[in-house]
Each structure stands twice: as C-alpha cells, then as structure tokens.
Scaffold this motif. Structure first.
Motif, PDB file in Angstrom:
ATOM      1  N   TYR A 153       0.821  -0.995   0.136  1.00  0.00           N
ATOM      2  CA  TYR A 153      -0.057   0.009   0.126  1.00  0.00           C
ATOM      3  C   TYR A 153       1.045   1.287   0.064  1.00  0.00           C
ATOM      4  O   TYR A 153       2.078   1.143   0.449  1.00  0.00           O
ATOM      5  CB  TYR A 153      -0.848   0.201   1.305  1.00  0.00           C
ATOM      6  N   THR A 154       0.178   2.326  -0.596  1.00  0.00           N
ATOM      7  CA  THR A 154       0.725   3.666  -0.519  1.00  0.00           C
ATOM      8  C   THR A 154       0.178   4.358   0.843  1.00  0.00           C
ATOM      9  O   THR A 154      -1.044   4.453   0.537  1.00  0.00           O
ATOM     10  CB  THR A 154       0.703   4.346  -1.692  1.00  0.00           C
ATOM     11  N   ARG A 155       0.833   4.762   1.796  1.00  0.00           N
ATOM     12  CA  ARG A 155       0.092   5.641   2.918  1.00  0.00           C
ATOM     13  C   ARG A 155       0.247   7.172   2.526  1.00  0.00           C
ATOM     14  O   ARG A 155       1.363   7.624   2.113  1.00  0.00           O
ATOM     15  CB  ARG A 155       1.018   5.193   4.105  1.00  0.00           C
ATOM     16  N   ILE A 156      -0.770   7.619   2.884  1.00  0.00           N
ATOM     17  CA  ILE A 156      -0.705   9.279   2.708  1.00  0.00           C
ATOM     18  C   ILE A 156      -1.159   9.796   4.176  1.00  0.00           C
ATOM     19  O   ILE A 156      -2.225   9.498   4.734  1.00  0.00           O
ATOM     20  CB  ILE A 156      -1.937   9.665   1.694  1.00  0.00           C
ATOM     21  N   VAL A 157      -0.193  10.205   4.810  1.00  0.00           N
ATOM     22  CA  VAL A 157      -0.304  10.769   6.281  1.00  0.00           C
ATOM     23  C   VAL A 157      -0.598  12.032   5.880  1.00  0.00           C
ATOM     24  O   VAL A 157      -0.187  12.956   5.436  1.00  0.00           O
ATOM     25  CB  VAL A 157       1.063  10.842   7.023  1.00  0.00           C
ATOM     26  N   ASP A 186      -8.587  -0.017  -6.399  1.00  0.00           N
ATOM     27  CA  ASP A 186      -7.587  -1.230  -6.748  1.00  0.00           C
ATOM     28  C   ASP A 186      -6.219  -0.392  -6.723  1.00  0.00           C
ATOM     29  O   ASP A 186      -5.159  -1.246  -6.714  1.00  0.00           O
ATOM     30  CB  ASP A 186      -7.771  -1.852  -7.952  1.00  0.00           C
ATOM     31  N   ALA A 187      -6.054   0.830  -6.355  1.00  0.00           N
ATOM     32  CA  ALA A 187      -4.898   1.665  -6.518  1.00  0.00           C
ATOM     33  C   ALA A 187      -3.925   1.456  -4.882  1.00  0.00           C
ATOM     34  O   ALA A 187      -2.942   1.671  -4.864  1.00  0.00           O
ATOM     35  CB  ALA A 187      -4.911   3.310  -6.396  1.00  0.00           C
ATOM     36  N   LYS A 188      -4.540   0.613  -4.054  1.00  0.00           N
ATOM     37  CA  LYS A 188      -3.926   0.529  -2.749  1.00  0.00           C
ATOM     38  C   LYS A 188      -3.283   1.793  -2.194  1.00  0.00           C
ATOM     39  O   LYS A 188      -2.233   1.863  -2.027  1.00  0.00           O
ATOM     40  CB  LYS A 188      -2.828  -0.649  -3.120  1.00  0.00           C
ATOM     41  N   VAL A 189      -4.350   2.488  -1.862  1.00  0.00           N
ATOM     42  CA  VAL A 189      -3.959   3.914  -1.009  1.00  0.00           C
ATOM     43  C   VAL A 189      -4.551   3.959   0.248  1.00  0.00           C
ATOM     44  O   VAL A 189      -6.159   3.398   0.561  1.00  0.00           O
ATOM     45  CB  VAL A 189      -4.451   4.954  -1.789  1.00  0.00           C
ATOM     46  N   LYS A 190      -3.742   3.923   1.436  1.00  0.00           N
ATOM     47  CA  LYS A 190      -4.452   4.233   2.618  1.00  0.00           C
ATOM     48  C   LYS A 190      -4.279   5.396   3.275  1.00  0.00           C
ATOM     49  O   LYS A 190      -2.944   5.666   3.455  1.00  0.00           O
ATOM     50  CB  LYS A 190      -3.700   3.159   3.545  1.00  0.00           C
ATOM     51  N   VAL A 191      -4.959   6.167   3.664  1.00  0.00           N
ATOM     52  CA  VAL A 191      -5.161   7.439   4.184  1.00  0.00           C
ATOM     53  C   VAL A 191      -5.031   7.364   5.729  1.00  0.00           C
ATOM     54  O   VAL A 191      -5.664   6.642   6.327  1.00  0.00           O
ATOM     55  CB  VAL A 191      -6.246   8.462   3.626  1.00  0.00           C
ATOM     56  N   LEU A 192      -4.082   7.990   6.488  1.00  0.00           N
ATOM     57  CA  LEU A 192      -3.703   8.069   7.891  1.00  0.00           C
ATOM     58  C   LEU A 192      -4.112   9.362   8.221  1.00  0.00           C
ATOM     59  O   LEU A 192      -3.347  10.314   7.973  1.00  0.00           O
ATOM     60  CB  LEU A 192      -2.369   7.483   8.230  1.00  0.00           C
ATOM     61  N   ASN A 193      -5.586   9.584   8.538  1.00  0.00           N
ATOM     62  CA  ASN A 193      -5.844  10.989   8.918  1.00  0.00           C
ATOM     63  C   ASN A 193      -5.765  11.367  10.430  1.00  0.00           C
ATOM     64  O   ASN A 193      -6.944  11.192  11.185  1.00  0.00           O
ATOM     65  CB  ASN A 193      -7.336  11.508   8.482  1.00  0.00           C
ATOM     66  N   GLY A 194      -4.595  11.390  10.953  1.00  0.00           N
ATOM     67  CA  GLY A 194      -4.553  11.898  12.366  1.00  0.00           C
ATOM     68  C   GLY A 194      -4.555  13.314  12.395  1.00  0.00           C
ATOM     69  O   GLY A 194      -4.055  13.941  13.849  1.00  0.00           O
ATOM     70  N   LYS A 241       2.655  13.263 -10.041  1.00  0.00           N
ATOM     71  CA  LYS A 241       2.119  12.697 -11.299  1.00  0.00           C
ATOM     72  C   LYS A 241       1.954  11.142 -10.839  1.00  0.00           C
ATOM     73  O   LYS A 241       0.676  10.644 -10.904  1.00  0.00           O
ATOM     74  CB  LYS A 241       2.870  12.646 -12.450  1.00  0.00           C
ATOM     75  N   ALA A 242       2.804  10.419 -10.273  1.00  0.00           N
ATOM     76  CA  ALA A 242       2.451   9.298  -9.613  1.00  0.00           C
ATOM     77  C   ALA A 242       1.181   9.033  -8.753  1.00  0.00           C
ATOM     78  O   ALA A 242       0.534   8.142  -8.549  1.00  0.00           O
ATOM     79  CB  ALA A 242       3.748   8.672  -8.979  1.00  0.00           C
ATOM     80  N   LEU A 243       1.158  10.096  -7.832  1.00  0.00           N
ATOM     81  CA  LEU A 243      -0.208   9.879  -6.797  1.00  0.00           C
ATOM     82  C   LEU A 243      -1.375  10.290  -7.669  1.00  0.00           C
ATOM     83  O   LEU A 243      -2.305   9.732  -7.490  1.00  0.00           O
ATOM     84  CB  LEU A 243       0.196  11.068  -5.796  1.00  0.00           C
ATOM     85  N   ALA A 244      -1.232  11.393  -8.764  1.00  0.00           N
ATOM     86  CA  ALA A 244      -2.535  11.631  -9.554  1.00  0.00           C
ATOM     87  C   ALA A 244      -2.993  10.231 -10.363  1.00  0.00           C
ATOM     88  O   ALA A 244      -4.156  10.352 -10.449  1.00  0.00           O
ATOM     89  CB  ALA A 244      -2.392  12.591 -10.461  1.00  0.00           C
ATOM     90  N   ALA A 245      -2.130   9.439 -10.618  1.00  0.00           N
ATOM     91  CA  ALA A 245      -2.594   8.372 -11.216  1.00  0.00           C
ATOM     92  C   ALA A 245      -3.331   7.242 -10.672  1.00  0.00           C
ATOM     93  O   ALA A 245      -3.913   6.391 -11.181  1.00  0.00           O
ATOM     94  CB  ALA A 245      -1.188   7.577 -11.936  1.00  0.00           C
ATOM     95  N   LYS A 246      -3.106   7.290  -9.332  1.00  0.00           N
ATOM     96  CA  LYS A 246      -4.008   6.590  -8.404  1.00  0.00           C
ATOM     97  C   LYS A 246      -5.417   7.055  -7.852  1.00  0.00           C
ATOM     98  O   LYS A 246      -6.179   6.458  -7.296  1.00  0.00           O
ATOM     99  CB  LYS A 246      -3.418   6.425  -6.962  1.00  0.00           C
ATOM    100  N   LEU A 247      -5.709   8.261  -8.406  1.00  0.00           N
ATOM    101  CA  LEU A 247      -7.015   8.922  -8.346  1.00  0.00           C
ATOM    102  C   LEU A 247      -8.186   8.460  -9.144  1.00  0.00           C
ATOM    103  O   LEU A 247      -7.900   7.948 -10.323  1.00  0.00           O
ATOM    104  CB  LEU A 247      -6.901  10.618  -8.453  1.00  0.00           C
ATOM    105  N   ARG A 248      -9.331   8.348  -8.654  1.00  0.00           N
ATOM    106  CA  ARG A 248     -10.457   8.195  -9.619  1.00  0.00           C
ATOM    107  C   ARG A 248     -10.629   8.765 -10.724  1.00  0.00           C
ATOM    108  O   ARG A 248     -10.204  10.037 -11.009  1.00  0.00           O
ATOM    109  CB  ARG A 248     -11.756   8.091  -8.698  1.00  0.00           C
TER     110      ARG A 248
END
Length: 526
Positions: free
Chosen positions: A254-258, A289-297, A519-526
């Motif tokens: 997964y790609t984590r977005i903190v 299916d992009a396997k992105v997990k947001v950690l919203n602390g 750009k790499a993160l944008a490719a994971k967006l809907r």
C-alpha cells in the motif's frame, strides 16, 4: 535534537529499545503487563500509594513488571513511561508514551494492574472526577489519595459497552464484566491485546494551562471510540473494521498518505455530525484497486509545533515507507501568538504559537528558540518524512469566511496572518500562507494552495456558503443546542459540514492533478 528524539520515540512505538527486565520480588507484589498492542519493553513503571510512597522498576521483554508492595497502602496509581524519553508533562517538548492504571485494593499476595490504553482511560475519568486535567495530573501528584473504589468501578463500567462486542470478537470471555486492569493477559496481539493493537491512544491538551488533558481513544482508522458526553451515543470499537484498516497501514504493497493537519481536516465523532474534516472523506477519492491508505491523524486545536510535540506525527510516521506521502496542512492554530489573550495567552504562546516569516521571507523566532519559527517547524516534518523515503507536500490552510475587516462577510480575502495588536501582545507579524510558499520553494517541495482555492470557492457561493461551512440545525443535531457556534443562528466560519469537506477534498485532488511532481499520486485517483 528534535529529530534524534523522534527517531528514538518511533523505535519505541514499534517495540524496540529493550532495557533491563522486570525485577522479581518476594512477599506481596504488584504485577502486570504494559502493552501497546505488543509489549512496551524497558518501560519505567512507578507505583504511588495513598500516602505518597513510591516504588519503581522496569518492564521485561514481555512487557511484564513486578513491584514489591509490602508497606504500601491502597489505593494505588501505577504509571508507565517508555524508555528513552521521560516527558509526560511538558507540552513544549516531544511527549513520551505515558499510560497509567489504578487499583482500589491490594492483596496480601499478588495483585495485578495491567497498564495500557484502556486502563489509562479509566485513570483519566477518575482523575477528572478529582479535578485533575487528566491522568498525568494524578500521576504527577504522586499519591492516590482521594481515589475511591466507587469511582474506579464507575469508570470501568463506562468502558465496557464501548468494547464489549470487540472483546467477544477477540475471543475474550465475560466481556460484560471485563476489567482491563485485572484481567490475565499477554502482550501478544491476541485476545485483549488484539484490541490494544488497533487503538490509537493519546492524551488531550488543556487549552488554558497547556498541560496534558484527558485520554482519547481512536481506532486504527482514526475514528473516535467511546462516549463524548451524557447526551451522545456510545461509539463502539468495530474490531474487524479496525483490523482491516491496520492491515492496510502496515502492508508494504500500500501507499500511505499521512495527513498532518488541524480541525479543518480531522475525522470527527458521530455525535458531532454534520461536522466533518476534508481528510475524513479523502480516501474514497482514490481508485479502489490503487492500494492507497489515508492516515488522517489531523487533530483539532493543534498547531504545527503542538502536533509534533504531542506525538501525533510520531504515531503515524512510524508507519512511513519509501514512496509514501505526507500532506502537511497547518497554519490556523499556529496563529495563537497573542500573549495578552485572556486566560490562555501564555499557554498558547508556550505551546501552540509559531511565528511566520517576515516580509522578506526570513524566519522569525525568539533568540535560542528556532522551533518557534513556522518555517523551521515545517522543515522538521520535511526532514523526518524524507529520512523515511516519503514525499512531503505542503498545503496552505483553508480560508475562514472573513472579509478584509477579519469578520464574517464578503468578499472573503486572505486571512492567515498576524498583525500587531494595540496591546503589543504579538511578538512577530507576518503571513502564514506566504511562509508555507516560502518553505515549499526553499525545500523544493510540491505546494497545493488550498487557501486560494477555498477563497475562490466561497466567493462564488456567497448565497449558500452555509451549506458548506458548519451551520447545523440544533433540532436535528441536538449536540449543537449546547454550542455557541456552528448553528443556523451562528455559523462556524472555519469548519465544514459534509458538503464542504467533500468540496475541499475535491480541491486537494485538483491540486494533486495540477502538480507535476505528484504525477504518480495523481495516477491513483479515480
């Protein structure tokens, strides 16, 4: 120094830094497991009795401690502090992982007092009943005087409906009579420890004094668990949901977005609906299916400096891997720099305030206090993220619905700056949003200018802005009947309801798409 402390703390959050084992004792003893979802190894454990007598030891590799209780008088408060950092009190430095437990009686043989997030919540409730700000208040008092069996029982019973189903799902018998203090357990991520493994534990902050406040429990997806007040419903822990979230957080695929943020991004209690932060609705904007997990602390009321010192970032940064992202969205509470403010001015300056750059883009801070520079604090996040191979992204804060007079009204203009007040209570003046831009340029970082986007948005919605910012119907949402802002009569010009949170999250997505470095993160967006 700050980064060195953080790295040591992060190792401890992951169970490292073993110290000397628990000492065995003969005669009457107090023993227990100190766990954070796995053992807290080498933690300093101290017991204080009703007369102020104290004894200490350390946990072993299994998180177990043993203390001789001969001569001690019940009740007792037991506290644990992770190895390597003993700061449980000073909000101006990085907080250690600190927890407590309480026993109303002692056995003539072996007594048990586990120490974990759940026991800390019990101590928090008991301490606040004794007029302490939170559990650390009673620990610092050095005595369990005033603690009653009735108060401990009441706090324990209040905890049970929050965790009853989760305990059953974890295979713990007699969940309805569960006592986290006395139950036999291991720090093995099974049974009771499976519950602890998916909890995010921290202590709050008392605005007026600046000292640590009451215990707060969240699940692994940063959703509140507990009961906010007498009129709110219990928000129970969903163990299976939390375990699924935790599995994604630790999965290297997964790609984590903190999200490092304040109340405009936070995930809120159900009792506070319709209030929402943009971070609360951000993850669904990525492809399933992009396997992105947001950690919203993101945490209400915290500045960049406070979010760092109170270990909110440490909790999330411990999971960062190469290729992850850290969205740094601060600026609202960093403006709490007015030393002459009634009641809380001194605490704000000591713990929340960071100073913006001057008009020439030069960092400003008191002599010897570089951590009070907004830019330098932001650069601490940048340094930590980059050290872990993550990609930091700076964001300006969302706008308040303020006109040029800094009052509710239109047209809305930029408002994240300080200006010297008549009493001279603000040491340095400058523009926080511009400081974020300065920092992005100086550190060659991607920048998403959300302040500019939200200003354009709200000025295009002058007639219906209350549908986006927080204006709740107290009849439909009874919690707001007790609030001074956030209602139809007095809208909240800073925070959002669902429609506004979704609009801001969409602006963040727009900013990602517009930024070539992302750009790499944008490719994971809907």
């Amino acid at each position: 120094m700050r980064t060195t402390i953080f790295v040591c703390a992060a190792m401890l959050w992951l169970g490292g830094c073993a110290m000397d084992g628990a000492r065995k004792a003969s005669g009457p003893v107090l023993t227990g497991v100190v766990s954070v979802g796995g053992p807290l190894v080498g933690a300093s454990v101290t017991v204080a009795d009703a007369n102020g007598q104290k004894r200490s030891t350390r946990t072993d590799a299994a998180g177990v401690y043993v203390i001789d209780t001969g001569g001690l008088v019940a009740p007792v408060v037991v506290s644990a502090v992770e190895a390597g950092n003993d700061n449980c009190t000073d909000s101006g430095r990085l907080w250690s992982r600190c927890m407590a437990s309480v026993l109303a009686t002692l056995s003539t043989g072996e007594s048990r007092a586990n120490i974990n997030a759940l026991t800390d919540k019990i101590v928090s409730d008991v301490a606040q009943g004794l007029k302490y700000k939170g559990p650390q208040g009673i620990v610092n008092a050095g005595t369990a005087k005033g603690v009653t069996a009735e108060a401990v029982q009441k706090a324990t019973e209040a905890l049970r409906p929050v965790f009853a189903q989760a305990l059953r799902d974890a295979g713990v018998a007699e969940a309805e009579r569960f006592d986290p203090v006395s139950i036999a357990m291991k720090a093995d991520r099974k049974g009771v420890d499976a519950i602890l493994d998916v909890l995010v534990h921290n202590r709050g902050y008392d605005n007026n004094s600046g000292v640590p406040g009451g215990t707060l429990l969240l699940d692994a997806d940063y959703r509140y668990v507990g009961k906010m007040d007498a009129i709110s419903s219990v928000e129970p822990l969903d163990l299976k949901y939390a375990q699924a979230a935790k599995a994604k957080i630790v999965d290297p695929a997964y790609t984590r977005i903190v999200i490092v943020g304040d109340s405009t991004a936070s995930t809120y209690e159900l009792a506070r609906l319709p209030r929402m932060g943009w971070g609360q609705v951000f993850e669904p904007l990525f492809k399933p299916d992009a396997k992105v997990k947001v950690l919203n602390g993101a945490k209400s009321g915290r500045s960049a400096r406070a979010f760092l010192n109170q270990a909110y970032f440490a909790q999330m940064a411990a999971y960062l891997r190469a290729g992850d992202y850290v969205l740094i969205h601060m600026g609202h509470n960093d403006q709490n720099c007015e030393s002459d403010k009634k009641d809380r001015g001194a605490a704000d300056v000591a713990n929340l305030c960071t100073y913006p750059n001057d008009a020439a883009g030069k960092p400003q801070f008191p002599v010897g206090r570089p951590e009070m520079s907004f830019q330098k604090t932001l650069e601490t996040y940048i340094e930590i993220a980059r050290a872990r191979g993550a990609i930091p992204v700076l964001m300006t804060p969302t706008t308040r619905v303020w006109n040029k007079d800094r009052k509710e009204g239109f047209p809305v203009v930029p408002n994240h700056f300080t200006r010297q007040n008549a009493a001279g209570g603000i040491a340095y003046v400058g523009d926080y949003s511009q400081t974020i831009r300065d920092t992005a340029q100086a550190n060659k970082l991607p920048l998403i200018d959300i302040e500019a986007k939200t200003i354009r948005f709200v000025n295009a919605h002058e007639q219906d802005w209350r549908d986006y910012w927080l204006a709740a119907d107290p009849v439909r949402f009874p919690w707001y009947a007790t609030q001074s802002v956030g209602t139809f009569a007095k809208p909240d010009t800073t925070h959002f309801q669902q429609k506004g949170a979704e609009a801001v999250a969409a602006m963040v997505v727009e900013g990602i798409r517009e930024t070539p470095e992302l750009k790499a993160l944008a490719a994971k967006l809907r």
